[in-house]
Design a protein around this motif. Structure first.
Motif, PDB file in Angstrom:
ATOM      1  N   GLY A 272      53.229  11.648  80.838  1.00  0.00           N
ATOM      2  CA  GLY A 272      52.738  12.264  79.609  1.00  0.00           C
ATOM      3  C   GLY A 272      51.234  12.405  79.653  1.00  0.00           C
ATOM      4  N   THR A 273      50.624  12.412  78.495  1.00  0.00           N
ATOM      5  CA  THR A 273      49.178  12.574  78.384  1.00  0.00           C
ATOM      6  C   THR A 273      48.587  11.309  77.759  1.00  0.00           C
ATOM      7  OG1 THR A 273      49.331  14.958  78.176  1.00  0.00           O
ATOM      8  CG2 THR A 273      47.383  13.933  77.253  1.00  0.00           C
TER       9      THR A 273
ATOM     10  N   ASP B 263      57.972  16.057  72.201  1.00  0.00           N
ATOM     11  CA  ASP B 263      58.116  15.457  70.881  1.00  0.00           C
ATOM     12  C   ASP B 263      56.719  15.144  70.370  1.00  0.00           C
ATOM     13  OD1 ASP B 263      57.297  12.820  71.779  1.00  0.00           O
ATOM     14  OD2 ASP B 263      59.332  12.468  72.478  1.00  0.00           O
ATOM     15  N   ALA B 275      50.770  10.488  74.740  1.00  0.00           N
ATOM     16  CA  ALA B 275      51.569  11.496  74.047  1.00  0.00           C
ATOM     17  C   ALA B 275      52.552  12.103  75.045  1.00  0.00           C
ATOM     18  CB  ALA B 275      50.666  12.572  73.464  1.00  0.00           C
ATOM     19  N   ALA B 276      53.489  12.857  74.522  1.00  0.00           N
ATOM     20  CA  ALA B 276      54.586  13.374  75.347  1.00  0.00           C
ATOM     21  C   ALA B 276      54.139  14.489  76.289  1.00  0.00           C
ATOM     22  CB  ALA B 276      55.698  13.882  74.436  1.00  0.00           C
ATOM     23  N   SER B 277      54.929  14.719  77.307  1.00  0.00           N
ATOM     24  CA  SER B 277      54.719  15.801  78.262  1.00  0.00           C
ATOM     25  C   SER B 277      55.172  17.125  77.658  1.00  0.00           C
ATOM     26  CB  SER B 277      55.565  15.529  79.514  1.00  0.00           C
ATOM     27  OG  SER B 277      55.158  14.343  80.140  1.00  0.00           O
TER      28      SER B 277
ATOM     29  N   SER C 134      61.911  13.151  67.869  1.00  0.00           N
ATOM     30  CA  SER C 134      60.734  12.289  67.766  1.00  0.00           C
ATOM     31  C   SER C 134      61.087  10.968  67.089  1.00  0.00           C
ATOM     32  CB  SER C 134      59.624  13.003  66.990  1.00  0.00           C
ATOM     33  OG  SER C 134      59.156  14.112  67.728  1.00  0.00           O
TER      34      SER C 134
END
Lengths: 339, 339, 339, 339
Positions: A272-273, B263, B275-277, C134
């Motif tokens: 992810g980030t 998401d 955070a999500a990809s 989510s």
């Protein structure tokens, strides 16, 4: 350079906050002339004085107050000395900047405020977070009507690590040493008074905190005169760092202040980030706000205007804190008028 | 239910994109009646037909074109069959939706467009990304003048994994199988024509791609008639997922479209905030856009309007692709007029 | 195609949610065979049936229940009919998917759950938000221990516009028609039971809501058996759109789900950076979740597993809702054991 | 306090950057003793000296260089005086901190570097952005292999307002007065040398810039020895503020630094969500970086280590700038070896 137009300043207390004030006074407040530092730890204070070119040091605050060069005093000593020193300073005709809380005793606070009033000196309380640019912008948005009538406010305030147990034992408890900032923030952002408080909480972080008679996790509901409902949540330990967020929701929109990351770098990989953490704790996060509150203090002296955080502002969150404590103990909402 | 008002559709090709179109036609395009599917792999197509209640299957596209129930044909077969089938379909009076690229041969493209023109049928090319809500919003911002005169555009387009080497050998190369989407996006967002191209690139992801005569990493500079300068960067392998971003900078501001995360969840811990990809690849990311392009195709048939992606739109990025290839080989900027 | 392996379904109620279920059943649930729709508004239901090729329509749900082709019934009619229809359906041996709330009467709920139990049919309650990707990810993070022991949870849930006053009068009030989703979300995310509730609130959005005996703005504090403290805040009117966020804070970190923007576009100009709003309301936001809950329902029928949202899950938030109402009226924390 | 251990400093030039350095030296660099300031504008420099307690002022830099108290000189005067002053300072045995660019003449740069080398003094060039925490973190991520082998880099660098036309006429042009920072950033982040440059550009912001012989909008492609391909885009006028972003994409992921907003406040209303703008311009954005570069300069003097930005680092981006200019004029990629 003619320094006679500068305001002579003495600082009492040279702990973490005291040193921060000393640094700001020495480097960033050109209108202040740092004359003397007082601390019980003379060795420590001597080294600080040397670092910042402060001419005088003492371990007796009365010596400092007797110095005619000193027009303003910063009280950053232990909480239980705030009242005595502030009162003596006011009686000596010095303007006073006093760290929060003024006292854990409402009578002593009232006595102090009366003495200050009589002395006609400035008295500002160290609610530094009001001077954070983001929170000030939120307040402005509420005050100006940008979000319409405010309805709901949320304040999240979590420390990265609990304080030492020795501190917990004397601090007055979480409501008076930690939440007090949030009670002030709540009043500041809404611009109105709290009328009722409901607090729940528990010991989730460290059983030793419970053994010391305190809690480490709490959620407080505040009701304001103007109908706003606010919640504050606190934890003594957020592993991701100092978490300080506010959000005000109103009839025309919502305004919120998030945590600032320590840098703006993001990493993207198969997980992810990832973005940076917030600054570690209050010194890292609020250094500019600590400076700004001092600037405001000296500005109000020079411009003969009221201080931006008054004695009444110092008293009010203590009352809310006592109401929260009573609410927690009695498991019921408590009116501020009961305190 | 009276189906006679529906548009009878035949799909040629049932690979990944073909199946996606079939699913959308069967489930989400009420104005379409999916009549027949054609594929060389009859076993596969039979199973798909069963799944989506498609009455007829064939391995011979001429059978499909001979079906009077069929008014529109979707060409989603191998690239080197697009021209033959599109031309035959147009001659048979069918509206044609053709996947990109129409062909790797400009003469064949021109021949096809002429036949379509003569037949008076609709001809839409499958540049699905134009139908992505975020990119469409960016185009609207540019077209409406919200950002003033556009000056600089940046397009990032990176795949999560390289295609099979067998595909690389026949695809026409990165400019014609991958960047072609970005060339189209560039024209779409700016609403103007490219006049000069400069491409650099190399083999950074997989030496086998180099052995197959292609590159896997490239940066292309485009200059438009209206003065806009654009860069496109491509990689065959972004480990963090399908990276599809655009940014247009103009005299009155900037508009940008970021990757959507799968998401909205964030985790905060001592490492920072995660955070999500983005969605994995084009099917996951552009499913709504693939549906929207079909809806637009049937709308233009029903409303007798021009298709939103024309034959000329299908031709132009192929020309840019050839210019990019020439630029890369000759290491110099190449005018489109040279192609 | 052999449809005999499909599960025959009847839908009772064709309002907004009913129609959404019908669309999903017709287009996206291949294992379901939509046999009949029942609604008091026969004209409306006929048009829907035509649109989605549903063979039978009726205004009498007993006709629908008598149909031997129908194995499962979706109850999406008015709340005050849920119990009667669900009970009749269970007695007829049909699996039941019932919209929330089952009832505003705990005895009727218990009676219904007993009948379902005796009938040995599946009974799933329509708490669709559990199926949002989510929120499901947040629950997984809590359940798996990713954030350690949970300590504090925050749920924000605000509607874009208030419902019609006629609806407010019969809905059971904000706690039972709106917060009920958040009570369910709270139980779902924490995986534990609420023991005490404290609710405050007021009329800030529309005085007519107050005249109808309800409030439109509320903040609720929940205490769980496992020590988690949660707050829920609700408003009937958030001008920026449907606001649905959760945050769980624990000993090892924090997990949060934000609102998804409708696109990923940002504009930058001299006023700052603007990003998109969240989806307008629950249909736009939770369409994939509405589909996923149906998929889960049919999966539990086919795989003979318990439904993911049980009758007990349908009952529990009603109890919390009554406790909240009692708390609001008596201005004190209320134990669930009091209800 | 014994100041004899401090490093005596003289500053030549008291324009915007000079004043910033003076402020930092006076307030934030305890190891520096600011002895003298030199400026042609004696009235201005006298007022600055008074503000920061600087004992000596002069309009003749040779006077300053003759002062034995001064061990280090900051050269922040007009670009065309950098070489003369730096050479004289080095010959006088002073360490030199020189603002960028050293010169617009490569021979003069080489001569200067030779003199510095011979004198054995420190020579640091003022590429302040290297000391920005976010960019330093990006560099660390690249250098440590966190993102694997770097493949593609993007640098966006846009000013909020164009400089005065008088400045444009003498600055050496956009590549040497503005992009030079980005050329340095490119070398810094990748840790490798540029081998080929391709530049395109035009006059989009202000025709007067064109009349002065310059461009105001440009996109440059850089190829590095190690195969990295980079693009830089510049505009003289971004209405949303100073836009300074970098992104490096590699085989194991991507790292990017975004613009920091001036606060963390967001507003949500029916138009969407608004966040704050970036800091206005370089002083606001890079103040901490300007301070950090000075701290590094004094640290390298005290610790007898090489400066973090060397003379060679000062020379290299000038070469890239000349190559860019040649590329723009000849509309072809230009090898650095051609310069």
């Amino acid at each position: 350079m003619n320094n006679s137009s500068k305001i002579g300043v003495g600082v009492v207390g040279a702990g973490r906050i005291g040193k921060l004030h000393i640094e700001h006074l020495a480097q960033n407040i050109p209108e202040a002339e740092l004359v003397a530092i007082c601390s019980l730890d003379l060795a420590d204070v001597t080294s600080v004085a040397k670092q910042f070119n402060v001419p005088k040091t003492t371990s007796d605050y009365t010596t400092l107050l007797a110095d005619p060069q000193i027009e303003a005093v910063l009280v950053a000593s232990a909480t239980d000395t705030h009242v005595e020193i502030s009162q003596a300073a006011a009686k000596a005709g010095k303007h006073v900047f006093c760290e929060k809380p003024i006292s854990l005793d409402l009578e002593q606070i009232d006595e102090t405020l009366a003495i200050v009033e009589k002395a006609g000196v400035k008295f500002q309380v160290g609610f530094n977070r009001r001077f954070d640019a983001s929170f000030a912008r939120v307040r402005e948005a509420v005050a100006s009507g940008e979000i319409g009538e405010p309805h709901i406010m949320r304040i999240t305030s979590r420390d990265p690590v609990p304080p030492p147990i020795e501190y917990v034992k004397v601090s007055g408890g979480i409501f008076l040493d930690m939440t007090i900032h949030d009670f002030d923030m709540a009043r500041y952002l809404i611009g109105d008074e709290v009328v009722e408080v409901y607090a729940v909480g528990g010991v989730r972080v460290d059983p030793k905190i419970g053994e010391a008679g305190d809690i480490d996790t709490t959620v407080i509901t505040l009701q304001f005169q103007n109908g706003v409902i606010a919640t504050i949540d606190n934890s003594r330990e957020a592993v991701y760092g100092y978490d300080q967020r506010v959000e005000v929701f109103g009839s025309k929109g919502m305004v919120a202040a998030a945590n600032p990351p320590i840098d703006t770098v993001t990493f993207s990989d198969s997980e992810g980030t990832r973005a940076a953490s917030p600054p570690y704790f209050f010194v890292e996060r609020y250094k500019p706000a600590f400076l700004a509150e001092l600037q405001a203090f000296f500005a109000c002296i020079q411009e003969r205007t009221p201080p931006p955080v008054t004695g009444a502002d110092g008293r009010a969150p203590v009352v809310v804190g006592f109401a929260a404590l009573k609410s927690l103990r009695e498991n019921r909402p408590v009116l501020l008028s009961e305190i």
